[in-house]
Design a protein around this motif. Structure first.
Motif: not given
Length: 380
Positions: A8-19
């Motif tokens: 879940x945390x890694x999902x979050x960091x990928x989304x943060x990068x894209x955002x």
């Protein structure tokens, strides 16, 4: 560390990068006007951003091998969100190119470190989950396009918008850091820093990532031009082609891991890359805009889940040099993403745009043919 929390945390960091990158992208026109640069100059500055990102990737790999992906990823995420306001505060060309150079460097670091963390998490699951991480990067960009566009429509100053990204991004990055997996310390027989040898497999993985990401770069920059100039569509319909490609890329990445688990990565990439070749060939030969939109969507289906398999393979070639090998494959792929639009643009001086599409089509075919060798199962 529970794998679910880490995932879940890694999902979050990928989304943060894209955002974060998406918020920069949606504000490019405003920043261009504020700094007074023309389109040609902006194009050169974007190459600087890409170049410093490549440098960051080269340094990230050895750092990960020495310290582990968790601290490097945390620092890279904080650096990215801290540097994204820079272009918004630039008032001239010198300030803008400096800000973009710093932003690119931070982005290169996070590109490698988040993929390295994804490889570690995937090992804990012992099944394919890499494509889903990349789907969350796309979802982050989609969120940025919606939120960023709304803020622009509301008249919010670009500096305030990007500072908001910094504040929110820091909170997200720091809250997620304890959930990242800490990689094991380097083994006693790990190769000295700076002396990690190239292998034929890593080179092949990098070349195939280059070939497929070249095709992805072509899709980003040439879909709308193809529909408008080659098929005479309106700009609205031309935008549908890029939207169809982007939508299928995101959706397929959410489900590709299940197919990879059933077929295996080698079979998946072989079939998907060939489907990508068929899709792009269909776009080149399409007689109407409607058929071209469908063909670009098929191209997105084919490409979506392929490159994540190369990243997984690179990160598992050697646990003691995982970061370095992943950085090499990532950076070669990134060069393809940057080179694709330029290669096509150069070829259009001599041949029609649709003929120039032969280059990424051949790249897809080569990836399909060579995937079984590049993605074979070997001991680390």
């Amino acid at each position: 560390m529970q794998p679910t929390r880490a995932r879940i945390a890694t999902f979050g960091i990928f989304a943060l990068n894209g955002f974060t990158l998406g918020m920069w992208v949606v504000n490019i026109p405003t920043i261009k006007d504020r700094t007074g640069v023309d389109q040609a100059t902006l194009g050169l500055f974007l190459l600087v951003l890409g170049g410093t990102a490549w440098v960051g990737m080269q340094l990230a790999g050895p750092a990960i091998d020495r310290f582990g992906s968790r601290p490097v990823l945390t620092c890279a995420a904080c650096a990215l969100v801290l540097t994204v306001p820079g272009p918004g505060f630039a008032t001239d060309a010198t300030q803008l190119v400096t800000a973009l150079a710093v932003l690119g460097f931070a982005n290169g670091f996070i590109e490698v470190s988040m993929n390295s963390q994804a490889v570690v998490v995937e090992r804990a699951y012992n099944r394919p989950i890499m494509a889903a991480f990349h789907a969350f990067f796309s979802l982050g960009g989609l969120l940025a396009s919606v939120l960023g566009g709304s803020l622009i429509a509301a008249g919010v100053d670009v500096r305030a918008s990007l500072l908001g990204v910094t504040v929110a991004g820091l909170l997200v990055a720091l809250s997620l850091r304890t959930s990242f997996v800490a990689a094991a310390p380097p083994a006693d027989d790990a190769p000295p820093r700076g002396r990690v040898p190239w292998t034929s497999r890593v080179l092949l993985l990098g070349l195939l990532a280059f070939a497929l990401l070249l095709g992805e770069g072509v899709a980003y920059d040439w879909t709308t031009v193809h529909l408008r100039d080659s098929l005479g569509s309106s700009e609205t319909v031309a935008a549908y082609a890029f939207g169809a490609f982007s939508a299928t890329m995101t959706i397929v990445r959410l489900f590709a891991d299940r197919v990879v688990a059933r077929w295996g990565p080698a079979v998946y990439v072989s079939r998907a890359a060939m489907l990508g070749a068929v899709g792009l060939a269909g776009a080149a030969l399409a007689p109407t805009p409607a058929l071209a939109v469908v063909a670009w969507a098929v191209f997105g289906i084919g490409l979506a889940g392929c490159v994540p398999q190369f990243f997984t393979a690179a990160g598992n070639v050697s646990e003691t040099a995982s970061g370095t090998y992943l950085a090499r494959v990532t950076s070669m792929g990134y060069l393809g993403l940057l080179a694709g639009p330029s290669v096509i643009g150069l070829l259009t001086r001599w041949v029609p745009l649709t003929t120039a599409f032969i280059v990424p089509i051949v790249g897809c075919v080569l990836a399909g043919v060579l995937a079984p060798h590049a993605l074979r199962k070997v001991d680390a």
